[in-house]
Design an enzyme around this catalytic site. Sequence first.
Site, PDB file in Angstrom:
ATOM      1  N   HIS A   1      -2.242  -2.380  -9.482  1.00 39.64           N
ATOM      2  CA  HIS A   1      -3.215  -1.698  -8.618  1.00 39.64           C
ATOM      3  C   HIS A   1      -4.484  -2.525  -8.570  1.00 39.64           C
ATOM      4  CE1 HIS A   1      -5.732   1.488  -6.948  1.00 39.64           C
ATOM      5  NE2 HIS A   1      -4.612   2.077  -6.603  1.00 39.64           N
TER       6      HIS A   1
ATOM      7  N   ASP B   1       2.902   5.409  -6.786  1.00 38.56           N
ATOM      8  CA  ASP B   1       4.165   5.310  -6.037  1.00 38.56           C
ATOM      9  C   ASP B   1       5.388   5.179  -6.920  1.00 38.56           C
ATOM     10  OD1 ASP B   1       2.066   3.519  -4.009  1.00 38.56           O
ATOM     11  OD2 ASP B   1       3.132   5.296  -3.292  1.00 38.56           O
TER      12      ASP B   1
ATOM     13  N   HIS C   1       0.855  -1.201   0.000  1.00 36.50           N
ATOM     14  CA  HIS C   1       0.000   0.000   0.000  1.00 36.50           C
ATOM     15  C   HIS C   1       0.888   1.246   0.000  1.00 36.50           C
ATOM     16  CE1 HIS C   1      -3.408   2.511   0.582  1.00 36.50           C
ATOM     17  NE2 HIS C   1      -3.719   2.247   1.837  1.00 36.50           N
TER      18      HIS C   1
HETATM   19  C1  SDX Z   1      -1.341   2.147  -3.350  1.00 32.60           C
HETATM   20  O1  SDX Z   1      -6.099   0.888  -3.189  1.00 32.60           O
HETATM   21  C2  SDX Z   1      -5.580   2.032  -3.455  1.00 32.60           C
HETATM   22  O2  SDX Z   1      -6.258   2.905  -3.980  1.00 32.60           O
HETATM   23  C3  SDX Z   1      -4.126   2.182  -3.027  1.00 32.60           C
HETATM   24  C4  SDX Z   1      -3.453   3.475  -3.456  1.00 32.60           C
HETATM   25  C5  SDX Z   1      -4.030   4.677  -2.746  1.00 32.60           C
HETATM   26  O3  SDX Z   1      -3.875   5.794  -3.245  1.00 32.60           O
HETATM   27  O4  SDX Z   1      -4.561   4.501  -1.606  1.00 32.60           O
HETATM   28  O5  SDX Z   1      -3.567   3.665  -4.855  1.00 32.60           O
HETATM   29  C6  SDX Z   1      -1.966   3.463  -3.075  1.00 32.60           C
HETATM   30  O6  SDX Z   1      -1.326   1.326  -2.468  1.00 32.60           O
HETATM   31  C7  SDX Z   1      -0.816   1.836  -4.727  1.00 32.60           C
HETATM   32  C8  SDX Z   1      -0.252   0.395  -4.848  1.00 32.60           C
HETATM   33  C9  SDX Z   1       1.168   0.405  -4.295  1.00 32.60           C
HETATM   34  N1  SDX Z   1       1.678  -0.983  -4.167  1.00 32.60           N
HETATM   35  C10 SDX Z   1       2.663  -1.419  -4.973  1.00 32.60           C
HETATM   36  O7  SDX Z   1       3.150  -0.775  -5.891  1.00 32.60           O
HETATM   37  C11 SDX Z   1       3.168  -2.814  -4.603  1.00 32.60           C
HETATM   38  C12 SDX Z   1       3.254  -3.663  -5.858  1.00 32.60           C
HETATM   39  N2  SDX Z   1       1.913  -3.945  -6.346  1.00 32.60           N
HETATM   40  C13 SDX Z   1       1.295  -5.194  -5.964  1.00 32.60           C
HETATM   41  O8  SDX Z   1       1.588  -5.610  -4.662  1.00 32.60           O
HETATM   42  C14 SDX Z   1      -0.179  -5.272  -6.388  1.00 32.60           C
HETATM   43  O9  SDX Z   1      -0.253  -4.808  -7.673  1.00 32.60           O
HETATM   44  C15 SDX Z   1      -1.243  -4.570  -5.560  1.00 32.60           C
HETATM   45  C16 SDX Z   1      -1.187  -4.990  -4.138  1.00 32.60           C
HETATM   46  C17 SDX Z   1      -1.084  -3.102  -5.665  1.00 32.60           C
HETATM   47  C18 SDX Z   1      -2.596  -4.963  -6.151  1.00 32.60           C
HETATM   48  O10 SDX Z   1      -2.734  -6.304  -5.949  1.00 32.60           O
HETATM   49  P1  SDX Z   1      -4.087  -7.070  -6.392  1.00 32.60           P
HETATM   50  O11 SDX Z   1      -5.129  -6.197  -6.922  1.00 32.60           O
HETATM   51  O12 SDX Z   1      -4.464  -7.926  -5.258  1.00 32.60           O
HETATM   52  O13 SDX Z   1      -3.624  -7.832  -7.659  1.00 32.60           O
HETATM   53  P2  SDX Z   1      -3.188  -9.269  -7.626  1.00 32.60           P
HETATM   54  O14 SDX Z   1      -2.177  -9.481  -6.538  1.00 32.60           O
HETATM   55  O15 SDX Z   1      -4.408 -10.107  -7.632  1.00 32.60           O
HETATM   56  O16 SDX Z   1      -2.405  -9.349  -9.020  1.00 32.60           O
HETATM   57  C19 SDX Z   1      -2.990  -9.878 -10.156  1.00 32.60           C
HETATM   58  C20 SDX Z   1      -1.840 -10.601 -10.868  1.00 32.60           C
HETATM   59  C21 SDX Z   1      -1.168 -11.663  -9.996  1.00 32.60           C
HETATM   60  O17 SDX Z   1      -0.607 -12.617 -10.875  1.00 32.60           O
HETATM   61  P3  SDX Z   1      -1.474 -13.961 -11.229  1.00 32.60           P
HETATM   62  O18 SDX Z   1      -1.795 -14.617  -9.889  1.00 32.60           O
HETATM   63  O19 SDX Z   1      -2.712 -13.479 -11.952  1.00 32.60           O
HETATM   64  O20 SDX Z   1      -0.532 -14.781 -12.091  1.00 32.60           O
HETATM   65  O21 SDX Z   1      -0.802  -9.640 -11.152  1.00 32.60           O
HETATM   66  C22 SDX Z   1       0.372  -9.996 -10.448  1.00 32.60           C
HETATM   67  C23 SDX Z   1      -0.046 -10.926  -9.324  1.00 32.60           C
HETATM   68  O22 SDX Z   1       1.033 -11.779  -8.957  1.00 32.60           O
HETATM   69  N3  SDX Z   1       0.940  -8.745  -9.929  1.00 32.60           N
HETATM   70  C24 SDX Z   1       2.229  -8.457  -9.961  1.00 32.60           C
HETATM   71  C25 SDX Z   1       2.321  -7.154  -9.435  1.00 32.60           C
HETATM   72  N4  SDX Z   1       1.104  -6.725  -9.091  1.00 32.60           N
HETATM   73  C26 SDX Z   1       0.255  -7.721  -9.379  1.00 32.60           C
HETATM   74  N5  SDX Z   1       3.310  -9.150 -10.381  1.00 32.60           N
HETATM   75  C27 SDX Z   1       4.496  -8.527 -10.278  1.00 32.60           C
HETATM   76  N6  SDX Z   1       4.671  -7.258  -9.807  1.00 32.60           N
HETATM   77  C28 SDX Z   1       3.601  -6.553  -9.374  1.00 32.60           C
HETATM   78  N7  SDX Z   1       3.771  -5.311  -8.891  1.00 32.60           N
END
Ligand code: SDX
Length: 423
Positions: free
Chosen positions: A306, A363, A265
């Site tokens: 996201h 971010d 997050h």
């Molecule tokens: C913020 O919610 C908000 O609005 C948050 C925010 C705000 O202003 O409040 O926007 C701020 O928190 C932005 C996000 C910052 N976090 C990161 O940058 C950390 C990296 N991102 C991931 O951890 C992830 O993308 C999340 C947590 C942000 C979102 O995760 P989801 O929606 O639960 O997506 P998911 O894990 O279900 O991913 C779907 C697929 C998966 O692969 P499969 O199982 O389908 O094979 O995408 C992959 C995930 O493994 N994936 C990634 C990835 N993000 C998702 N793979 C590699 N790198 C990534 N960053």
Amino acid sequence: MADNKAQLVIEGAEAIELPILTGTVGPDVIDVRSLTSTGRFTFDPGFMSTASCESKITYIDGDKGILLHRGYPIEQLAEKSDYLETCYLLLNGELPTTEQKAKFVDTIKNHTIVHEQLKSFLHGFRRDAHPMAVMCGIVGALSAFYHDSLDINNPQHREISAHRLVAKMPTIAAMVYKYSMGQPLMYPRNDLNYSENFLHMMFNTPAEIKPISPVLAKAMDRIFILHADHEQNASTSTVRLAGSTGANPFACIAAGIAALWGPAHGGANEAVLTMLDEIGDVSNVEKFLAKAKDKNDPFKLMGFGHRVYKNFDPRAKVMKQTCDEVLGELGINDPQLDLAMKLEEIALNDPYFAERNLYPNVDFYSGIILKAIGIPTSMFTVIFALARTVGWISHWKEMIASGQKIGRPRQLYTGHPKRDLPR
Ligand code: SDX
């Protein structure tokens, strides 16, 4: 079947009709509140398809990369507004008139100083404590100092608490930084605007008061605007849930700060810079992308992906543009920015990321600007918390005013059925 109803047919049971509610824009929702009459619950870990509340504050269209605050696009607010005007908009629902803006700015100015005893509270922490740990502790402790505004059912108390929090977060954030540096704390100055004042408290010392760069102050203000609110994200949902118990606003915001800290997050901005340091050089990008794609490797590409945006995060676009402006105006050539741009280009052309609609989020570039402003990586999430406080408290106010019941999710129990102690 009425076009605004869904029908749920459960084998062997009466079909039930569930109302479909329509908002101003965005997806309809199926109102499942009457589902308990069937003796069943919905099941949605992570709330992937659950609306937890009704709100008028922020709207996100993840497919189109749209972010509106009270209907105004984030791009327009970032370009034409300032943070305190955006705070007024989020808190009150409309842009302020000139007089309302002047009064609001004056009110905030008059709440920037914190209780002098909070300084001794700081000294209970190690100097090398993570700044988020210190901020979380101090904000939670504010309720020990402001007994006069804790009646959450009193609109005036809700208003003064909101103003106190918006006003004091920059002072607290700067205190946390100065304490970690072993430098004397700086008092706020009422002759400076919100962002100038924050940079003054962060980087000036009693020995030397330097003028604040208007370029950096403007960049800081824009970063605050871009982080101000974002609908029902994890930390905002935490604040709403804590608030639904009747907890005081300072405790609720401290809960939001704790939730924001996670690297999935708000902790991602700090994690992006750490990741860029780890990657080091563009020749290592492919290796790290392979790690990000490897299901057995916990590594994620920080700043990418996201829960809601399956397109570019509109804030990331503005952040990138600000990055170019600030580094250009400061004459900074940051190799981490070059690496970030290369990483973005390669990732966006990689089928793994394209297939999963993984784009840079808010971010991805923010850390590079914060670094250019002179803010250490460990303070990045503190800045995010500072800016997001107005969003948290706006949602808290909206939730309290709506008379929402205490939030209490149910569960699917898969543990042991009743059994007797073997004695
Ligand atoms: C913020 O919610 C908000 O609005 C948050 C925010 C705000 O202003 O409040 O926007 C701020 O928190 C932005 C996000 C910052 N976090 C990161 O940058 C950390 C990296 N991102 C991931 O951890 C992830 O993308 C999340 C947590 C942000 C979102 O995760 P989801 O929606 O639960 O997506 P998911 O894990 O279900 O991913 C779907 C697929 C998966 O692969 P499969 O199982 O389908 O094979 O995408 C992959 C995930 O493994 N994936 C990634 C990835 N993000 C998702 N793979 C590699 N790198 C990534 N960053």
